[in-house]
Design a protein around this motif. Structure first.
Motif, PDB file in Angstrom:
ATOM      1  N   SER A  94       0.831  -1.197   0.000  1.00 28.63           N
ATOM      2  CA  SER A  94       0.000   0.000   0.000  1.00 28.63           C
ATOM      3  C   SER A  94       0.872   1.256   0.000  1.00 28.63           C
ATOM      4  O   SER A  94       1.821   1.371   0.775  1.00 28.63           O
ATOM      5  N   SER A 102      -3.664   3.959   1.534  1.00 33.52           N
ATOM      6  CA  SER A 102      -4.765   3.845   2.474  1.00 33.52           C
ATOM      7  C   SER A 102      -4.892   5.108   3.321  1.00 33.52           C
ATOM      8  O   SER A 102      -3.885   5.759   3.637  1.00 33.52           O
ATOM      9  N   GLN A 104      -5.448   5.057   6.265  1.00 29.90           N
ATOM     10  CA  GLN A 104      -4.876   4.698   7.554  1.00 29.90           C
ATOM     11  C   GLN A 104      -3.352   4.562   7.491  1.00 29.90           C
ATOM     12  O   GLN A 104      -2.732   4.065   8.428  1.00 29.90           O
ATOM     13  N   SER A 105      -2.758   5.011   6.380  1.00 31.66           N
ATOM     14  CA  SER A 105      -1.332   4.757   6.150  1.00 31.66           C
ATOM     15  C   SER A 105      -0.430   5.342   7.234  1.00 31.66           C
ATOM     16  O   SER A 105       0.620   4.773   7.549  1.00 31.66           O
ATOM     17  N   GLU A 108       0.010   2.772  10.044  1.00 32.19           N
ATOM     18  CA  GLU A 108       0.356   1.389   9.710  1.00 32.19           C
ATOM     19  C   GLU A 108       1.603   0.923  10.468  1.00 32.19           C
ATOM     20  O   GLU A 108       2.486   1.715  10.807  1.00 32.19           O
ATOM     21  N   ASP A 112       0.425  -4.533   9.415  1.00 35.63           N
ATOM     22  CA  ASP A 112      -0.434  -4.172   8.283  1.00 35.63           C
ATOM     23  C   ASP A 112       0.154  -4.705   6.982  1.00 35.63           C
ATOM     24  O   ASP A 112      -0.586  -5.137   6.093  1.00 35.63           O
ATOM     25  N   TYR A 113       1.475  -4.691   6.872  1.00 30.33           N
ATOM     26  CA  TYR A 113       2.124  -5.263   5.703  1.00 30.33           C
ATOM     27  C   TYR A 113       1.918  -6.777   5.664  1.00 30.33           C
ATOM     28  O   TYR A 113       1.694  -7.359   4.603  1.00 30.33           O
ATOM     29  N   GLN A 116      -1.424  -7.398   4.325  1.00 28.33           N
ATOM     30  CA  GLN A 116      -1.461  -7.213   2.877  1.00 28.33           C
ATOM     31  C   GLN A 116      -0.932  -8.446   2.157  1.00 28.33           C
ATOM     32  O   GLN A 116      -1.492  -8.880   1.144  1.00 28.33           O
ATOM     33  N   THR A 224       7.013   3.812   6.762  1.00 26.00           N
ATOM     34  CA  THR A 224       6.618   2.845   7.793  1.00 26.00           C
ATOM     35  C   THR A 224       7.695   1.810   8.052  1.00 26.00           C
ATOM     36  O   THR A 224       8.032   1.518   9.209  1.00 26.00           O
TER      37      THR A 224
END
Length: 312
Positions: A94, A102, A104-105, A108, A112-113, A116, A224
């Motif tokens: 993302s 996103s 929400q990035s 993250e 979250d990764y 994904q 991130t």
């Protein structure tokens, strides 16, 4: 004033996608929260499948599929090289490349990764009926290792390539490095060429082509992965991994230190594990003069996992 949130121009992305389609690379989209993740795919939908994860700054097309003037389309494309005998998939995380950002990035984390990757693995399995070998390069190797520790049953195998563990020493050095101050970073030609460090291992033309292509796709990128590594390493635990694992280390890799990689390999719980040091290669083995050695290692391991999957 530069805009750290800027993404690639949509016309540019469309042109690049058309060029990839002309050499047999398709692009799939899968839902991710309120956006979509991009998957590049080439090769057979039957038989062994591999899923590649890119690094912390640049996305899949530049990292795994580079076109160099005067060379065939597959000469510097790990994606096309592997797709000659494997089904090959590449995920854009993302906020990178063809994947949306996103809302929400900014919140993250590495998990979250991992989620994904789980969505990509699920889509791949639904499409092909196969569990993939997960191949993670650099930051993608950290994510792949964490994923394998939690979701090993979803994989045929895992490749840990050019990544950092930090479980027995390197973490303190990494945590001492400067920390990002924004959720995205502005990328520069100097940074894009930084992985081409050992001059006799690569062709300067390839470096220049990569710098140009990488910045077209990712003029900025999420921080991130940097933040997670700099504050929270180690992010993954080899003692939790039981799937067949191949560890790849470029002899001159200045990012992944040899002692850290060796310690990671020793700590792996997998009863089936292999360690390959590729001589005369730097961090980005895929663009080195010995890149075909990498292709052979990835092919051999992936086919081995496919042949032995019922016994492992």
């Amino acid at each position: 004033m530069q805009d750290w949130s800027r993404r690639a121009d949509t016309h540019e992305l469309s042109t690049i996608e058309q060029q990839m389609r002309s050499v047999g690379i398709q692009r799939h989209e899968i839902p991710w929260r309120e956006t979509a993740l991009s998957l590049l795919q080439s090769g057979s939908m039957t038989g062994p499948q591999v899923l590649l994860l890119h690094g912390v700054t640049y996305s899949s097309a530049s990292v795994f599929h580079l076109t160099v003037p005067g060379q065939s389309a597959d000469e510097y494309s790990l994606l096309l090289q592997l797709s000659q005998s494997l089904g090959c998939w590449c995920l854009d995380f993302s906020g990178y490349g063809f994947s949306s950002t996103s809302n929400q990035s900014t919140k993250e984390t590495v998990d979250d990764y991992v989620k994904q990757v789980d969505e990509a693995v699920r889509y791949l399995k639904q499409t092909t009926g196969q569990k993939p070998v997960l191949i993670g390069w650099s930051w993608g190797g950290q994510v792949a290792s964490r994923y394998a520790g939690y979701h090993g049953d979803s994989l045929a195998g895992m490749v840990y390539w050019g990544a950092i563990w930090g479980g027995t020493g390197q973490a303190e050095f990494v945590k001492s490095l400067p920390k990002p101050t924004t959720p995205r970073r502005i990328n520069t030609p100097q940074h894009a060429g930084a992985d081409f460090k050992t001059s006799d291992t690569f062709d300067p033309v390839v470096r220049g082509q990569f710098v140009d292509f990488a910045l077209r796709l990712d003029p900025t990128s999420p921080t991130t992965g940097l933040t997670e590594s700099l504050f929270n390493m180690p992010l993954h635990h080899p003692e939790n991994i039981s799937v067949p694992t191949l560890v790849i280390h470029g002899e001159h890799d200045f990012v992944a230190q040899s002692n850290d990689v060796g310690d990671y390999f020793d700590a792996l719980a997998s009863p089936v594990k292999q360690y390959r040091i590729i001589a005369q290669a730097d961090h980005n083995v895929q663009y080195s003069k010995v890149r075909h050695t990498l292709v052979r290692e990835l092919n051999d391991f992936s086919h081995q996992c496919y042949r032995n999957k019922s016994d492992l």
